[in-house]
Scaffold this active site. Structure first.
Site, PDB file in Angstrom:
ATOM      1  N   HIS A   3      -1.801  -9.607  -0.297  1.00  0.00           N
ATOM      2  CA  HIS A   3      -0.451  -9.457  -0.840  1.00  0.00           C
ATOM      3  C   HIS A   3       0.541  -9.260   0.317  1.00  0.00           C
ATOM      4  CE1 HIS A   3      -2.083  -9.309  -4.742  1.00  0.00           C
ATOM      5  NE2 HIS A   3      -1.904  -8.046  -5.077  1.00  0.00           N
ATOM      6  N   CYS A   6      -2.164  -2.368  -6.405  1.00  0.00           N
ATOM      7  CA  CYS A   6      -2.547  -2.995  -5.127  1.00  0.00           C
ATOM      8  C   CYS A   6      -1.345  -3.343  -4.240  1.00  0.00           C
ATOM      9  CB  CYS A   6      -3.387  -4.239  -5.387  1.00  0.00           C
ATOM     10  SG  CYS A   6      -2.719  -5.295  -6.670  1.00  0.00           S
TER      11      CYS A   6
END
Ligand code: NAP
Length: 365
Positions: A254, A159
């Site tokens: 993120h 990810c």
């Protein structure tokens, strides 16, 4: 439903699995007809199992709520119930996930996976569709090698890479070699699944280590930027990457602080912003339902991107970039952000499946 493809979600009760269930509600191509998880959940009704841990903030889709969960370890149980599966499994041993995904493919059920177990299999494409759609070419070789008629495996990368790979690819594609990269990631708590990191480690704290993450960050980009040769993916030689991966008290999104060194040819700051603004690729040309109109969005404000403000940009599928400036050690540095359970996980997997569908990989199921 008539012309929608019936799909299964393995790991449907987990953090990523729940995202799949919500994102696939009313999807134009796919309909969830099969849910599977651990033997602990098997045999129970989906809504009863997830009631106390539903994390998406909206209702459980009505057409999935009453499905009975099957044991994900039994690939044969999925035959006739769905045409392909999304894999969002977390098992103690990677080898077990690899074997299980192969068992589904062997039963004629393609697997579109979020797990890392098959990312390093050389004839398995690790897709960010905007970057390496051409890696779909290895699927024919993969099927031949295993003797699979209909089944195959396609995966998505870690990810955190999706936070900054598109801006880097855009620059490489525009003719600027990227030789070195130093990246520090600030990764959201949802990236650790549910229940994830204990609250005493996460509140009022930063954890400067995520097991296996730095190795993935440093290696996976080379496969993503690789080229197909003789039915296999040959990794790119550059960039050389040094990473530090941290877990921070953010729910979703993120962030990555990136420094790049170019080859002899170096773009100006204005040129970089123009390249990023113009960046579009196959998902946009094909108008895939989960593709963002603008895969890279640049924010001029000095204090952006921020997870709470920017993670939903482009349906949660855009890479939001800001703070582009000269670097005193390398050439440039910037901050990038993406939604880890959307672009980085479930919606990224759905985008892969949309590409596979439009390219005819599900035609004979
Ligand atoms: P999670 O919340 O821990 O969910 C794990 C799922 O796997 C649950 O459905 C669980 O079922 C099932 N499971 C656990 N043990 C099992 C077993 N022995 N047999 C069969 N099923 C079993 O994990 P997650 O965060 O959703 O991650 C799922 C996968 O996606 C992982 O491979 C992860 O590395 C990858 N991924 C996650 C993210 C992210 O942002 N979270 C991003 C990219 C990739 P029960 O509920 O029945 O236990």
């Amino acid at each position: 439903m008539a012309d929608k493809i019936a799909v299964g979600v393995l790991g449907a009760t987990g953090m990523v699995g729940q995202r799949y269930i919500k994102l696939l509600e009313n999807h134009p191509f796919f309909k969830v007809t099969y849910v599977a998880a651990s033997p602990r959940s098997a045999g129970q009704v989906y809504k009863d199992v997830v009631a106390s841990k539903w994390l998406i903030g909206e209702d459980i889709p009505a057409d999935v709520a009453d499905l009975v969960i099957q044991d994900a370890n039994d690939a044969k149980a999925a035959i006739g119930k769905c045409k392909f599966v999304f894999s969002a499994l977390e098992l103690p041993k990677k080898e077990d996930i690899k074997n299980l995904e192969e068992a589904y493919a062997a039963e004629g059920i393609p697997v579109v996976s979020n797990a890392s177990a098959n990312r390093w299999t050389e004839d398995v494409p690790m897709l960010i569709p905007e970057i390496n759609f051409a890696h779909l070419d290895v699927i024919a070789e993969q099927k031949k090698h295993h003797g699979w008629d209909k089944g195959f495996i396609a995966v998505k990368p870690n990810c955190s890479l999706q936070t900054y790979m598109m801006p880097i690819h855009a620059l490489i594609q525009a003719g600027y070699e990227v030789k070195k990269m130093v990246v520090t990631t600030l990764q959201a708590t949802s990236g650790a699944g549910y229940p994830g990191v204990p609250s005493f480690d996460m509140i009022d704290n930063i954890v400067p280590f995520i097991g296996g993450e730095e190795e993935k960050t440093e290696k996976e980009c080379l496969k993503i930027l690789g080229t197909v040769k003789n039915g296999k993916i040959e990794n790119a030689a550059l960039p050389v990457v040094s990473s530090t991966c941290t877990r921070v008290p953010v729910i979703d999104g993120h962030t990555a602080c990136v420094s790049l060194e170019f080859g002899d040819k170096k773009p100006s700051m204005e040129e970089i912003k123009k390249i990023w603004a113009a960046y579009k690729s196959v998902p946009q040309e094909l108008n895939l339902p989960s593709s963002p109109e603008h895969p890279i969005v640049y924010r001029e404000e000095e204090n952006r991107p921020q997870p709470r403000r920017d993670r939903e940009t482009g349906k949660g599928m855009a890479c939001v970039v800001g703070r582009l400036r000269p670097c005193n050690v390398f050439d440039i540095k910037f901050v990038a952000l993406s939604h880890n359970t959307k672009r980085g996980a479930a919606m990224g997997g759905i985008l892969n499946a949309e590409l596979l569908k439009v390219k005819g990989f599900f035609d004979n199921l």
